[in-house]
Structures are given as structure tokens and as C-alpha cells.
Scaffold this motif. Structure first.
Motif, PDB file in Angstrom:
ATOM      1  N   TRP A 198       0.816  -1.213   0.000  1.00 27.56           N
ATOM      2  CA  TRP A 198       0.000   0.000   0.000  1.00 27.56           C
ATOM      3  C   TRP A 198       0.859   1.277   0.000  1.00 27.56           C
ATOM      4  O   TRP A 198       1.815   1.365   0.750  1.00 27.56           O
ATOM      5  CB  TRP A 198      -0.918  -0.005   1.229  1.00 27.56           C
ATOM      6  N   GLY A 199       0.500   2.196  -0.851  1.00 25.91           N
ATOM      7  CA  GLY A 199       0.907   3.589  -0.693  1.00 25.91           C
ATOM      8  C   GLY A 199       2.154   4.071  -1.409  1.00 25.91           C
ATOM      9  O   GLY A 199       2.956   3.282  -1.915  1.00 25.91           O
ATOM     10  N   ARG A 200       2.273   5.383  -1.494  1.00 26.41           N
ATOM     11  CA  ARG A 200       3.419   6.140  -1.998  1.00 26.41           C
ATOM     12  C   ARG A 200       3.544   6.205  -3.525  1.00 26.41           C
ATOM     13  O   ARG A 200       4.207   7.108  -4.038  1.00 26.41           O
ATOM     14  CB  ARG A 200       4.744   5.608  -1.441  1.00 26.41           C
ATOM     15  N   GLU A 201       2.943   5.257  -4.249  1.00 35.08           N
ATOM     16  CA  GLU A 201       3.055   5.295  -5.708  1.00 35.08           C
ATOM     17  C   GLU A 201       2.414   6.556  -6.273  1.00 35.08           C
ATOM     18  O   GLU A 201       2.885   7.110  -7.271  1.00 35.08           O
ATOM     19  CB  GLU A 201       2.460   4.024  -6.337  1.00 35.08           C
ATOM     20  N   ASP A 202       1.350   7.022  -5.587  1.00 36.79           N
ATOM     21  CA  ASP A 202       0.681   8.242  -6.055  1.00 36.79           C
ATOM     22  C   ASP A 202       1.548   9.475  -5.789  1.00 36.79           C
ATOM     23  O   ASP A 202       1.611  10.394  -6.617  1.00 36.79           O
ATOM     24  CB  ASP A 202      -0.729   8.370  -5.455  1.00 36.79           C
ATOM     25  N   ASP A 203       2.239   9.472  -4.642  1.00 37.99           N
ATOM     26  CA  ASP A 203       3.127  10.596  -4.328  1.00 37.99           C
ATOM     27  C   ASP A 203       4.309  10.652  -5.299  1.00 37.99           C
ATOM     28  O   ASP A 203       4.740  11.737  -5.711  1.00 37.99           O
ATOM     29  CB  ASP A 203       3.640  10.490  -2.886  1.00 37.99           C
ATOM     30  N   GLU A 204       4.797   9.476  -5.673  1.00 37.91           N
ATOM     31  CA  GLU A 204       5.874   9.437  -6.666  1.00 37.91           C
ATOM     32  C   GLU A 204       5.359   9.961  -8.002  1.00 37.91           C
ATOM     33  O   GLU A 204       6.072  10.660  -8.727  1.00 37.91           O
ATOM     34  CB  GLU A 204       6.402   8.005  -6.799  1.00 37.91           C
ATOM     35  N   PHE A 205       4.101   9.648  -8.311  1.00 36.88           N
ATOM     36  CA  PHE A 205       3.534  10.118  -9.584  1.00 36.88           C
ATOM     37  C   PHE A 205       3.379  11.637  -9.596  1.00 36.88           C
ATOM     38  O   PHE A 205       3.545  12.269 -10.645  1.00 36.88           O
ATOM     39  CB  PHE A 205       2.188   9.432  -9.873  1.00 36.88           C
ATOM     40  N   TYR A 206       3.108  12.223  -8.441  1.00 38.33           N
ATOM     41  CA  TYR A 206       3.048  13.692  -8.355  1.00 38.33           C
ATOM     42  C   TYR A 206       4.361  14.301  -8.844  1.00 38.33           C
ATOM     43  O   TYR A 206       4.375  15.271  -9.598  1.00 38.33           O
ATOM     44  CB  TYR A 206       2.761  14.131  -6.914  1.00 38.33           C
ATOM     45  N   ARG A 207       5.470  13.680  -8.449  1.00 39.32           N
ATOM     46  CA  ARG A 207       6.789  14.189  -8.855  1.00 39.32           C
ATOM     47  C   ARG A 207       7.021  13.985 -10.350  1.00 39.32           C
ATOM     48  O   ARG A 207       7.685  14.791 -11.003  1.00 39.32           O
ATOM     49  CB  ARG A 207       7.870  13.522  -8.006  1.00 39.32           C
ATOM     50  N   ASP A 246      -2.048  -3.069   3.193  1.00 37.97           N
ATOM     51  CA  ASP A 246      -0.773  -3.770   3.354  1.00 37.97           C
ATOM     52  C   ASP A 246       0.347  -2.727   3.501  1.00 37.97           C
ATOM     53  O   ASP A 246       0.967  -2.316   2.537  1.00 37.97           O
ATOM     54  CB  ASP A 246      -0.556  -4.672   2.122  1.00 37.97           C
ATOM     55  N   GLN A 247       0.562  -2.330   4.763  1.00 36.57           N
ATOM     56  CA  GLN A 247       1.520  -1.239   4.997  1.00 36.57           C
ATOM     57  C   GLN A 247       2.895  -1.746   5.424  1.00 36.57           C
ATOM     58  O   GLN A 247       3.729  -0.957   5.877  1.00 36.57           O
ATOM     59  CB  GLN A 247       0.979  -0.298   6.073  1.00 36.57           C
ATOM     60  N   LYS A 248       3.131  -3.060   5.293  1.00 31.84           N
ATOM     61  CA  LYS A 248       4.422  -3.598   5.720  1.00 31.84           C
ATOM     62  C   LYS A 248       5.530  -3.003   4.864  1.00 31.84           C
ATOM     63  O   LYS A 248       5.355  -2.764   3.673  1.00 31.84           O
ATOM     64  CB  LYS A 248       4.431  -5.121   5.627  1.00 31.84           C
TER      65      LYS A 248
END
Ligand code: UDP
Ligand code: MN
Length: 285
Positions: free
Chosen positions: A182-191, A225-227
Motif C-alpha cells: 500500500w501507498g506512496r506510488e501516487d506521491d511518486e507520480f506527483y513528482r 498492506d503497509q508492511k
């Protein structure tokens, strides 16, 4: 005598009296049907405009949400005269969920008759008809803006629902394939949007605030799934300048056309591939 002789005789038999109003209403009913058929919104209507959206749903094990989402969105977009095709990008390999790679697959598999994409979470229903889902000509359009999303309020948030022309998505080389779990792929896409020099747009004049969407998500039932496995801890914050559409690897195991309560969608069952030397965290153990 009331009737002049030149006048045509009025039908005056008992049977005719019963027959006439019936005949009349059949004609009226037919006329009414024709009006309804012609007035009903259909995608052949030129007032729908020339563009067509590929609605891409990154998907795994959210069956109940899908049963609600597809009929709801089909009706919502028809009401707004948005031509669309709904794709469910179902991840069926045994790696951790990879939302970004599934969106890349959806983009590549969505065909030439669509000219823009909506990356769309399966559990977010737009409740306000004023939300724009049209062709994002000027630049990426973030429908689920931080001012409206029920959970995420940071200003660089671009997750949930984002519209892009295929040309703009291509300019970004799609999304990174390095984000498993889960997560962060959207924040990377912002960049990536920044790097590609694209201006981000968001809805304006929406008065429904955090009630603009229904988020069908019980976190106890649909666990995130934040592992973070080994190097993933540091890697999750890095930009991936090389990867994207160009290093995506997958197989389409099946392509099936479905209708859910009359609403059509295409389910693509996908096996993603993982280069474990690059992203060992695609597996948990
Ligand atoms: N998703 C999915 N199965 C999963 C995890 C995520 O189908 O196991 C898809 C689904 O479309 C979901 C989206 O990815 O709406 C975003 O995940 P999630 O809802 O967990 O993220 P949130 O935005 O609620 O933090
Ligand atoms: Mn959710």
C-alpha cells in the motif's frame, strides 16, 4: 336537425365508440415510446463530444465494492454524457498488490478508441453531479482533490481519482513499477507530473466538501498492506526516474466482458512480473 347533410357521418356504432379511444391511445403510446427512445441519452449523440475515457480500476479482492461501483459509475457517467469504457485490472499473481503497475497495464491495454484515462479507486463513489469527468485537455485533473477526499488532505495528494490524456500519461512514462504493497506510488507520480512540466488541475466550485465522495472502505475488513520490507523503508520515498511504461512486465491471462446489473465492463486478469533483484519487497517472506 343538428347535422348538415354535407357533413361526413360521425362514427356512431357502439363498437366504434369503444374501439376509437383504444386505437387513439395505442398511437399515443407508440408516439410516447418513440419520444423516449429518441430523447434517452445514448453514446451516438454528438452532444457527448468526441472524447472517450478508459476508466481503469486497479483491483484485487474487492468484489462487493465492484458490484456497487460499476453500475453506479456507468449511470453517473451516462448522466454526464461522458463516453467511457470500464476496465477492471485484476491482479492475479501472488505478489503484493501493485496499484501503479496495474494502471500502467490498463493504459497499454485500453485500446485506440479511448483518448484519456481515469485511474479510479473501486471504493470511491462521486456523489456530486457537478464533478467534471471530461477530457483533461489542459493537464491532469485530480477529481478526488484533498479539499474533497474524505481521508487525504495534504496538498500534493494525487491519489483516488485522477484523469489524464493518454498523451500526458505517456509523457510521464506512466507510473513507477517499484511500489508493492500500500501507498506512496501516487506521491511518486506527483513528482513525475512536475518533472514532465504538467500543470495539475482540481475541481472548483464544489460545495459538498468532504461529503463529495462515498468511500466504501472498512479498514478492519479491507486491511491496507503497509508492511515495509528491508530496503523498502528508504526506497519508498525515492523517485524512480527510469522506470514506468518502459520497464513494465506482465501477462494478460484473460480478457472477459461482463455486465453488472446491466453495466458493461472488461475484466483483465493480469500476472505482473517482479524482478526480485530490483524490488525484493514484492514478496513478503
Ligand atoms: N485495491 C484493491 N485491492 C487491494 C488493495 C487496493 O483492489 O487489496 C485497489 C482498490 O481499487 C482501492 C485502491 O486500490 O480502492 C486503493 O487502495 P485502498 O482503498 O486500500 O487505499 P486508500 O485510498 O483507502 O488508502
Ligand atoms: Mn480505500
Amino acid at each position: 336537425m343538428m347535422y348538415s347533410s354535407r357533413r361526413k357521418p360521425v362514427l356512431y356504432f357502439k363498437e366504434d365508440r369503444r374501439f376509437l379511444p383504444w386505437k387513439c391511445s395505442v398511437v399515443k403510446l407508440f408516439g410516447l415510446c418513440m419520444v423516449l427512445v429518441l430523447a434517452a441519452p445514448t453514446a451516438d449523440d454528438p452532444s457527448w463530444g468526441p472524447h472517450k475515457m478508459a476508466l481503469l480500476i486497479p483491483f484485487r479482492e474487492r468484489f462487493e465494492e465492484l458490484l456497487v461501483f460499476v453500475p453506479y459509475m456507468h449511470a453517473f457517467l451516462n448522466k454526464k454524457k461522458i463516453r467511457h469504457k470500464i476496465f477492471v485490472i485484476n491482479q492475479m499473481d501472488h505478489y503484493r498488490f501493485n496499484r501503479a503497475s496495474l494502471i500502467n497495464v490498463g493504459f497499454l491495454e485500453s485500446g485506440n478508441d479511448t483518448d484519456y484515462i481515469a485511474m479510479h479507486d473501486v471504493d470511491l463513489l462521486p456523489l456530486n453531479d457537478a464533478l467534471d469527468y471530461g477530457f483533461p485537455e489542459q493537464g491532469p485533473f485530480h477529481v478526488a482533490s484533498p479539499d474533497l477526499h474524505p481521508l487525504y488532505h495534504y496538498k500534493t495528494y494525487v491519489g483516488g481519482i485522477l484523469l489524464l490524456t493518454k498523451q500526458h500519461y505517456h509523457m510521464c512514462n506512466g507510473m513507477s513499477n517499484r511500489f508493492w504493497g500500500w501507498g506512496r506510488e501516487d506521491d511518486e507520480f506527483y513528482r513525475r507530473l512536475r518533472t514532465a512540466g504538467l500543470q495539475l488541475y482540481r475541481p472548483s466550485g464544489i460545495t459538498t466538501g468532504y461529503k463529495t465522495f462515498r468511500h466504501i472502505h472498512d479498514p478492519a475488513w479491507r486491511k491496507r498492506d503497509q508492511k515495509r520490507v528491508a530496503a523498502q523503508k528508504q526506497e519508498q520515498f525515492k523517485m524512480d526516474p527510469e522506470g514506468g511504461l518502459t520497464n513494465l512486465r506482465y501477462k494478460v491471462e484473460s480478457r472477459q466482458d461482463l455486465t453488472i446489473s446491466g453495466a458493461p465492463c472488461t475484466v483483465l486478469s493480469i500476472k505482473l512480473e517482479c524482478d526480485q533483484s530490483q524490488t525484493p519487497w514484492c514478496l513478503l517472506s
